[in-house]
Design a protein around this motif. Structure first.
Motif, PDB file in Angstrom:
ATOM      1  N   SER A 112       0.803  -1.118   0.124  1.00 32.10           N
ATOM      2  CA  SER A 112      -0.165  -0.128   0.129  1.00 32.10           C
ATOM      3  C   SER A 112       0.937   1.242   0.078  1.00 32.10           C
ATOM      4  CB  SER A 112      -0.991  -0.013   1.274  1.00 32.10           C
ATOM      5  OG  SER A 112      -1.927  -1.301   1.204  1.00 32.10           O
ATOM      6  N   ALA A 113       1.938   1.267   0.928  1.00 36.32           N
ATOM      7  CA  ALA A 113       2.720   2.613   0.734  1.00 36.32           C
ATOM      8  C   ALA A 113       3.582   2.527  -0.576  1.00 36.32           C
ATOM      9  CB  ALA A 113       3.825   2.199   1.908  1.00 36.32           C
ATOM     10  N   LEU A 114       3.825   1.317  -1.263  1.00 37.82           N
ATOM     11  CA  LEU A 114       4.508   1.527  -2.357  1.00 37.82           C
ATOM     12  C   LEU A 114       3.687   1.973  -3.380  1.00 37.82           C
ATOM     13  CD1 LEU A 114       7.216   0.726  -4.064  1.00 37.82           C
ATOM     14  CD2 LEU A 114       6.198  -1.508  -4.425  1.00 37.82           C
ATOM     15  N   TRP A 115       2.456   1.511  -3.428  1.00 33.75           N
ATOM     16  CA  TRP A 115       1.474   2.106  -4.450  1.00 33.75           C
ATOM     17  C   TRP A 115       1.416   3.667  -4.314  1.00 33.75           C
ATOM     18  CZ3 TRP A 115      -1.108   0.695  -8.762  1.00 33.75           C
ATOM     19  CH2 TRP A 115      -2.255   1.431  -9.342  1.00 33.75           C
ATOM     20  N   ILE A 116       1.035   4.099  -2.921  1.00 33.75           N
ATOM     21  CA  ILE A 116       0.929   5.466  -2.744  1.00 33.75           C
ATOM     22  C   ILE A 116       2.078   6.546  -3.187  1.00 33.75           C
ATOM     23  CG2 ILE A 116       0.515   7.123  -1.215  1.00 33.75           C
ATOM     24  CD1 ILE A 116      -1.207   5.297   0.562  1.00 33.75           C
TER      25      ILE A 116
END
Length: 377
Positions: A112-116
């Motif tokens: 999720s952090a990588l996608w954001i």
């Protein structure tokens, strides 16, 4: 007599300890000692490593098949191979992460952090990324229309019914969604946070007035309120930001008020009042740093909700219109050909889903870290 009985018990324990072949035993005086011999384990130490590698390798093969690098499968089989590859890769990476980082490793949080980070970086660099034409239909007269997704082609996510590149539209649509939602959240956090702090600190008439304002705003259904406000304003990024900010102010008022009320009775605030410190200084130096933490953690969830709200307005034609691409108007344009070309709706919908899901996951984790009941803080 009592000494003789205790000595007999000690000798009995020592005899049982000497008879045990291996494993931890009770020595005389009840002390735990280790003796030579293997210690049985309830499960293999490298089980997650074996599972991780065993699912990661087939996942990479399935991904290669889905992308068309290996073999020449049909479109349906390639799509199925991509979904299978994603499932296997997630299982493999999750097990490897838990093997190396421990059972607390959360792969979904990291993804999720990588996608954001990826979507924010792509939106920031969108003007410098050489996308195919995504906006001006006069430049796509010779471009094939309704191309299916092909990750190794000039149009990795295909084209729409006017020949516009879907990938370029997704990235530039992300810029609109992020600018509007982040701007609205920041505006609502400043206004609502300040109003909530004043209501929670001074109480009395200030609290009553803030409560009346919040209750009046929340009395309207959010979608109807958005439609009413958007219908009177010219669709633009600034106006949409203001419209969505109105929706976010009551949420931040409630959170800020509740947090301020809890901290206003703490010892350091009471001590500052006794010493004659001004209320403005107490609010700025003592209350605000503590109230800001829950506001920021909740802001991630509000940004996700406002992205959905902006996409809904755009889908209904009340937000940013074409030719500027947004996720909402891309979904609206693709619904006409959804039976023959479902990717026109599925791709922007997935971009919307992954972004909102990632923001909610990161926001929930931030809320857990802020929670004073968390023993790690």
């Amino acid at each position: 007599m009592a000494v003789s009985d205790n000595q007999s018990k000690i000798d009995l324990v020592a005899t049982i300890g000497d008879a045990a072949p291996d494993g931890p035993v009770l020595a005389p005086l009840g002390e735990m000692v280790d003796v030579d011999g293997p210690v049985p384990s309830p499960r293999p130490a490298n089980r997650r490593l074996v599972i991780g590698i065993g699912t990661l390798l087939p996942g990479l093969v399935a991904l290669a098949v889905g992308m068309g690098i290996v073999g020449a499968a049909q479109a349906g089989l390639r799509t199925a191979a991509c979904f299978i590859a994603l499932a296997l890769l997630y299982i493999g990476l999750s097990n490897l992460g838990r093997h190396w980082r421990g059972e607390r490793f959360d792969l979904a949080l990291w993804l999720s952090a990588l996608w954001i980070g990826a979507i924010v970086l792509a939106a920031f660099l969108a003007d410098w990324i050489p996308f195919s034409e995504y906006k001006d239909i006069s430049q796509t007269l010779t471009t094939p229309i309704l191309l299916r997704p092909d990750l190794i082609s000039a149009h990795p996510l295909g084209t729409d019914s006017q020949g516009l590149d879907i990938l370029g539209g997704i990235v530039h649509g992300a810029r609109v969604s992020l600018v509007v939602s982040i701007g609205a959240t920041a505006t609502g956090m400043v206004i609502g946070g300040g109003l909530g702090m004043a209501a929670g600190y001074f109480r009395g008439k200030v609290d009553a007035a803030a409560g009346l304002l919040v209750d009046s705003t929340l009395a309207f259904p959010p979608l109807i309120l958005l439609l009413a406000l958007a219908s009177f304003l010219t669709p633009s990024v600034r106006n949409m930001t203001l419209v969505l900010a109105v929706l976010s102010v009551p949420l931040f008022v409630r959170i800020s008020r509740a947090s301020t009320m809890s901290f206003a009775q703490r010892e350091f605030v009471l001590a500052a009042r006794v010493l004659g410190v001004r209320d403005r200084r107490i609010l700025a130096r003592d209350i605000l740093p503590n109230v800001a933490l829950p506001l920021v953690s909740y802001a991630f969830i509000v940004i996700g909700a406002l992205i959905v709200a902006e996409a809904s307005l755009s889908f209904l034609g009340l937000s940013i219109p074409r030719p500027e691409p947004t996720w909402g108007n891309m979904i609206a344009a693709g619904q006409e050909d959804i039976r023959e070309n479902p990717h026109l709706v599925i791709i922007p919908s997935l971009a919307l889903f992954f972004t909102v899901f990632s923001l909610n996951r990161v926001g929930e984790r931030a809320r857990q870290l802020w929670d004073p009941r968390n023993s790690r803080l």
